[in-house]
Scaffold this motif. Structure first.
Motif, PDB file in Angstrom:
ATOM      1  N   ASP A  78     -27.303  14.399 -18.722  1.00 33.80           N
ATOM      2  CA  ASP A  78     -27.152  13.763 -17.418  1.00 33.80           C
ATOM      3  C   ASP A  78     -27.017  14.834 -16.349  1.00 33.80           C
ATOM      4  OD1 ASP A  78     -27.193  11.302 -18.610  1.00 33.80           O
ATOM      5  OD2 ASP A  78     -25.025  11.005 -18.522  1.00 33.80           O
ATOM      6  N   THR A  79     -27.666  14.627 -15.209  1.00 34.03           N
ATOM      7  CA  THR A  79     -27.567  15.551 -14.085  1.00 34.03           C
ATOM      8  C   THR A  79     -27.271  14.739 -12.843  1.00 34.03           C
ATOM      9  OG1 THR A  79     -29.214  16.982 -15.116  1.00 34.03           O
ATOM     10  CG2 THR A  79     -28.759  17.349 -12.792  1.00 34.03           C
ATOM     11  N   ALA A  80     -26.149  15.028 -12.194  1.00 34.48           N
ATOM     12  CA  ALA A  80     -25.784  14.333 -10.965  1.00 34.48           C
ATOM     13  C   ALA A  80     -25.791  15.349  -9.829  1.00 34.48           C
ATOM     14  CB  ALA A  80     -24.400  13.712 -11.096  1.00 34.48           C
ATOM     15  N   TYR A  81     -26.488  15.023  -8.742  1.00 34.02           N
ATOM     16  CA  TYR A  81     -26.537  15.902  -7.582  1.00 34.02           C
ATOM     17  C   TYR A  81     -25.676  15.301  -6.471  1.00 34.02           C
ATOM     18  CZ  TYR A  81     -30.432  18.127  -9.933  1.00 34.02           C
ATOM     19  OH  TYR A  81     -31.198  18.780 -10.836  1.00 34.02           O
ATOM     20  N   THR A  82     -24.936  16.157  -5.782  1.00 34.96           N
ATOM     21  CA  THR A  82     -24.117  15.736  -4.660  1.00 34.96           C
ATOM     22  C   THR A  82     -24.753  16.282  -3.397  1.00 34.96           C
ATOM     23  OG1 THR A  82     -22.144  15.820  -6.049  1.00 34.96           O
ATOM     24  CG2 THR A  82     -21.806  15.787  -3.652  1.00 34.96           C
ATOM     25  N   ASN A 117     -25.248  24.621  -6.863  1.00 38.34           N
ATOM     26  CA  ASN A 117     -24.394  25.436  -7.730  1.00 38.34           C
ATOM     27  C   ASN A 117     -24.580  24.937  -9.161  1.00 38.34           C
ATOM     28  OD1 ASN A 117     -22.859  23.113  -8.067  1.00 38.34           O
ATOM     29  ND2 ASN A 117     -21.121  23.843  -6.873  1.00 38.34           N
ATOM     30  N   ALA A 118     -23.841  25.455 -10.092  1.00 41.26           N
ATOM     31  CA  ALA A 118     -24.005  25.086 -11.501  1.00 41.26           C
ATOM     32  C   ALA A 118     -23.548  23.661 -11.798  1.00 41.26           C
ATOM     33  CB  ALA A 118     -23.246  26.073 -12.380  1.00 41.26           C
ATOM     34  N   SER A 119     -22.885  23.002 -10.833  1.00 41.44           N
ATOM     35  CA  SER A 119     -22.400  21.641 -11.044  1.00 41.44           C
ATOM     36  C   SER A 119     -23.256  20.591 -10.345  1.00 41.44           C
ATOM     37  CB  SER A 119     -20.958  21.520 -10.538  1.00 41.44           C
ATOM     38  OG  SER A 119     -20.126  22.403 -11.240  1.00 41.44           O
ATOM     39  N   GLY A 120     -24.376  20.987  -9.735  1.00 41.12           N
ATOM     40  CA  GLY A 120     -25.252  20.033  -9.057  1.00 41.12           C
ATOM     41  C   GLY A 120     -24.840  19.708  -7.644  1.00 41.12           C
TER      42      GLY A 120
END
Length: 174
Positions: free
Chosen positions: A142-146, A162-165
């Motif tokens: 899963d990949t969530a972008y903010t 960044n590495a957290s999307g």
């Protein structure tokens, strides 16, 4: 209470039409047998009182129109009975179409085994030819972008992650 009932001779179950309180309104109570469907054979069904009733109208060929207080609110079309799999939702009053999931719900654009889900944004003059689209590649998690909460600070800034999307605007150099 004046009542008319069409009942199954063995079980007594069936639809009931009743008039209560001496008025001219008739209540229709239909209970399907088991998990069956209730089918109303009419082009128009009105739910609620006359002043603020919601009306469901089938115009045939796969189109359902919802009207409230005489104004058309929603048109749901399955391409007029063709074999196309497209479904069109139109706010007939020219407003936004809002998807409002419950507390933990999401708007899901799902693909299939050969095609990832895709969001298409069409141009303003020809909603059938030119569009921009967003579609994921092959995902292994899963990949969530903010999205950033403000516009880019400088012309030419690039959207980076960044590495957290978490996406942010960055001035590129070199």
């Amino acid at each position: 209470v004046n009542e008319f009932k069409i009942a199954n001779a063995a079980t007594g179950a069936g639809p009931t039409l009743s008039s209560q309180g001496g008025d001219d309104n008739v209540d229709i109570n239909i209970t399907p047998k088991g998990t069956g469907d209730v089918v109303l054979s009419a082009d128009t069904v009105t739910v609620g009182d006359a002043a603020a009733a919601a009306t469901l109208r089938s115009s045939g060929a796969g189109t359902l129109t919802v009207t409230t207080g005489g104004a058309t609110d929603l048109i749901l079309s399955t391409n007029n009975g063709t074999t196309s799999s497209n479904i069109t939702i139109t706010d007939a009053a020219g407003g936004d179409v809002t998807v409002n999931p419950s507390t933990t719900g999401s708007l899901v654009v799902q693909g299939n085994s050969t095609q990832a889900g895709k969001i298409k944004l069409y141009n303003d003059t020809d909603a059938t030819t030119y569009f921009a689209s967003f579609q994921p590649g092959t995902l292994t998690e899963d990949t969530a972008y903010t999205l950033p909460t403000a516009d880019a600070g400088t012309s030419g800034d690039a959207l980076t992650s960044n590495a957290s999307g978490v996406l942010s605007w960055t001035t590129m150099s070199g």
